[in-house]
Design an enzyme around this catalytic site. Sequence first.
Site, PDB file in Angstrom:
ATOM      1  N   GLY A  91      66.460  30.674  32.693  1.00  0.00           N
ATOM      2  CA  GLY A  91      65.517  31.143  33.504  1.00  0.00           C
ATOM      3  C   GLY A  91      63.941  30.684  33.121  1.00  0.00           C
ATOM      4  O   GLY A  91      63.836  30.041  32.354  1.00  0.00           O
ATOM      5  N   SER A  92      63.242  31.731  33.839  1.00  0.00           N
ATOM      6  CA  SER A  92      61.804  31.634  33.791  1.00  0.00           C
ATOM      7  C   SER A  92      61.083  31.615  32.302  1.00  0.00           C
ATOM      8  O   SER A  92      60.066  30.940  32.270  1.00  0.00           O
ATOM      9  CB  SER A  92      61.038  32.616  34.625  1.00  0.00           C
ATOM     10  OG  SER A  92      61.788  32.821  35.866  1.00  0.00           O
ATOM     11  N   THR A  93      61.584  32.243  31.504  1.00  0.00           N
ATOM     12  CA  THR A  93      61.035  32.037  30.085  1.00  0.00           C
ATOM     13  C   THR A  93      61.159  30.443  29.764  1.00  0.00           C
ATOM     14  O   THR A  93      60.295  30.334  28.983  1.00  0.00           O
ATOM     15  CB  THR A  93      61.942  32.662  28.924  1.00  0.00           C
ATOM     16  OG1 THR A  93      63.332  32.777  29.251  1.00  0.00           O
ATOM     17  CG2 THR A  93      61.606  34.262  29.213  1.00  0.00           C
ATOM     18  N   PHE A  94      62.034  29.731  30.435  1.00  0.00           N
ATOM     19  CA  PHE A  94      61.930  28.208  29.890  1.00  0.00           C
ATOM     20  C   PHE A  94      60.747  27.656  30.436  1.00  0.00           C
ATOM     21  O   PHE A  94      60.573  26.385  29.950  1.00  0.00           O
ATOM     22  CB  PHE A  94      63.174  27.680  30.419  1.00  0.00           C
ATOM     23  CG  PHE A  94      63.448  26.474  29.865  1.00  0.00           C
ATOM     24  CD1 PHE A  94      64.020  26.374  28.531  1.00  0.00           C
ATOM     25  CD2 PHE A  94      63.372  25.429  30.563  1.00  0.00           C
ATOM     26  CE1 PHE A  94      64.311  25.127  27.804  1.00  0.00           C
ATOM     27  CE2 PHE A  94      63.624  23.756  30.140  1.00  0.00           C
ATOM     28  CZ  PHE A  94      64.037  23.802  28.721  1.00  0.00           C
ATOM     29  N   LYS A  95      60.015  28.200  31.417  1.00  0.00           N
ATOM     30  CA  LYS A  95      58.922  27.771  31.885  1.00  0.00           C
ATOM     31  C   LYS A  95      57.834  27.499  30.831  1.00  0.00           C
ATOM     32  O   LYS A  95      56.797  26.502  31.003  1.00  0.00           O
ATOM     33  CB  LYS A  95      58.241  28.534  33.297  1.00  0.00           C
ATOM     34  CG  LYS A  95      59.369  28.450  34.221  1.00  0.00           C
ATOM     35  CD  LYS A  95      58.850  29.472  35.524  1.00  0.00           C
ATOM     36  CE  LYS A  95      59.785  29.405  36.537  1.00  0.00           C
ATOM     37  NZ  LYS A  95      59.660  30.678  37.355  1.00  0.00           N
TER      38      LYS A  95
END
Lengths: 584, 383
Positions: free
Chosen positions: A314-318
């Site tokens: 999810g967003s941590t991968f941004k």
Amino acid sequence: MAIKNSTGRRNMTVQKRKTFVLCIMSVVLLLLLGVRVGYLMIFCSEHYTALATDLHERERDIKAARGRIIDSTGTVLADNKTVCTISVIHSQIKEPDKVIDMLCRELGLSEEYVRKRVEKYSARERIKSNVDKEIGDKIRNYDMAGVKVDEDYKRYYPYDDLASKVLGFTGGDNQGIIGLEVTYEKYLTGKKGQILTLTDAKGIELDGMGERRKEPEAGKDLYISLDVNIQRYATQLAKQAYETKQAAGVSIIVMNVNNGEILAMVDVPEFHLNEPYTLIDEFQVQREDSQESTQDLLNKMWRNGCINDTYEPGSTFKTITAAAGLESGAVRLEDNFSCPGYIIVDDRKIRCHKVAGHGAEDFTHAVMNSCNPVFIMVGLRIGVERYYEYFTKFGLKQKTGIDLPGEAGTIMHQLDKIGEVELATISFGQSFQITPVRLMTTVAGLINGGKLVTPHFGVKAVNADGTSVDEFVYPTSEGIVSSDTTDKLRYVLEQVVENGGGKNGYVEGFRIGGKTATSQTLPRGSGRYIASFLGFAPADDPKVMALAIIDTPQGMYYGGQIAAPVVRQLFENILPYLEEIDYK
Amino acid sequence: MVRQPVKFRSSKHNMDYVLLTVVLFLVGFGLLMIYSVSSYDAGMDHGDSAFFLKNQAQNTVVGFVALFIMIKFPYKTLQRFDVLAIVVSAILIVLVKSPIGITRNGASRWINVGITTFQPAEVAKIGVIIYLSSIIQRLESLGKNVIRTPKGLAIVLVPPVFLAVLVYELTNNLSSAVIILGIAVAMLFVAVPDYKWFFASGAAVLAAVVAIVSYVSNADTSGSTFRLARIAAWLNPEAYSTDQAFQTLQALYAIGSGGIWGKGLGQSMQKRGFLPEAQNDMIFSIICEELGLFGALAIILLFVVLIWSCMIIANKAVDRFGALLVVGVMAHYAIQVILNIAVVTNTIPNTGITLPFISYGGTSTLFLLTEIGIVLNVSKSCR
């Protein structure tokens, strides 16, 4: 008469000579046999002595003490406890009934079981192993003929369930079953010793003939980077979240950003290392509900979610998309975007988590807002091939090489299967799976100046008298991103905590960078989420990074709301502590 | 000081005390070794560690009674027992197949005479010695070379061969048959002036042995008889370690592990059940293990002295009969000692032969001592 006499006399002379010849032949043969005996006893002596000794001696192994596992503070996390093996020697037993009675009483065994073994005609019959030393001593003090008490070692974990999935445990032969106990088996396991006893042909030990001992060699102590204080605190926080959020599991990893040393790795629920084959309550309930075998449930219980399981980050991968965008020049921090609350890729409409949209924002704010449409746009600007190249370069396709067994690999689309829709989803951390430790390791590489490290626990192995030290070296690869990109990432991620979605991760007095994530688990629409927060400090010169993942929380499920506070509380405690111990 | 010339065997009526001393020593040493070798197993199997020692001590006492009777008993009287000796031996051998015969370990070698059991093959050995001594003396007295006529040859050869065949066929005891024939050949060798016939037949036997051995070493022995298998086991004991060569290999372990100095009296490991019935045929290997090379060589030298003493007595005997009796006894001891040590050291294939005076065994002890009594009796009348 005279003729006869002379013949007789002549024959007597011949007979005497021939008697002498016969005698000499016999004596020569005997002396030759003497030479043969001499040959056997001098030149074949070694050969036959070795064969005979092999025949005469019965070996009993003496277990070697397994090396301890010691954390960075010098605390022993895995130790050895002396336990006893009780056995009986049939031929030496004088009062079988007394022996049976005593063994039943002291060992709590059924009379039938003990009687069968006591009365069995064998050289040595084992009654029970892993008996506490006190009971063993007590049995020895009865001093009954034919009862033998042998001491050996059993693994003992002073903190029982602390870091259970990291340390692992050992089996009946003191061999590692999971965790570090497996990885460092060859250092930890010692060399078995032997007691060589002379026995007769029936295997009965001979009294007074002495015995030879080959002393065991203790295994090496394993020093690991884990810090028991941090581990305990992280475990406490994880348990708290696990209970209050009624989650399926909570994982926390704390890692040194610059060298990959792991300071804590928690995956609640943990199990009891001293009783690894006893299902903890959570799994006991499952056993009653489901058809799963105990062994399957044990395997589940022992799984370390931080490395054995993959998830959609999810967003941590941004962070990774941002790094690829900044590194490739596809985006600059001050580039302006507009978020209407959704974006159309091909014919698919992908929503932002803020339905009304974030409106006009620059890239910094897009990161702070964790704005999906902006990241999709950045991803599309990078393009499939280039994105895939960065994905590979950041090490995401490979395992981290962490020194724990069973690390799961990345589940990723093949390059030719990635269309724009796939790229769009990858850009905000969906449609592929990686392990938590993989995410952490890559992000650490992006913010530490571009050095991809190998996460690890093992620091060195030292033998009992300290004369032999094996220092472990782990591969690193430099330059996965430029220092310029690192600086920018540090800046935006600090902004996320200072002013953006990660503000619950803010710790007063410290500069914290971080990123939150709330990912829906497959299948979509099940209402199950994984909330996570990835934080590091100090933001301008990162030293330590923590990742908290809450699997399937009940009620509030946003990473920024429930995972960030976990990391905040962790940092509140460990950052002063790390400063105190002058952590590098 | 006037130096007195030392006189040895100066008296006509002095018996050979060297021989008696050697025999007494061997018998005493034998009893000691039987206790050392058998006590461990005897204690476990019979509940009395001196079980074999006590039996052998009884046998020895009986043997010495016979020995002293024979010292007093004029040997010349034996000359009359020529045919009787063969007939009695033959009857006793046949009796093993009668109801009083006893079968142990699949071999009928004993007869039960009420108070004790008895091995007829041992009687046949002394029977052949008495018969040949007597008959050769008588044939020679008939004239020169009578023994070399076909009739003479038949008289001296047929009875011993008959006894040997009987022993082999009825008691399945090859070693005793070989000893009986060996004694006969040795006595004839001494009695007849020729060498060539003996060396020719010796060479023939040797050739046959080489032929058999080379056949066995090349052939597949899996389906062959037990004697051929023994030869195969002899050639390569470590390949037959669990069956045919088991005993031989265990004996070699004992000998080899003794080394030069031995493990010390009573310290043998092999006697603790590894070498079965070590007090019997294989006792020499335990002597090697406990007393080392020096102990083993000392025993071999004692037997050399024993045989040498016999030769001296034979050559000083006043008559051919006495001399031949002593030669027969000498041949008997020499053959048994040589074959026993050769078997124990795996120099020849395994066959059951006891070590005179030392191995456990009632009948053989009795007759070995009886024979010594005869030899001592002869020595009394030596020149």
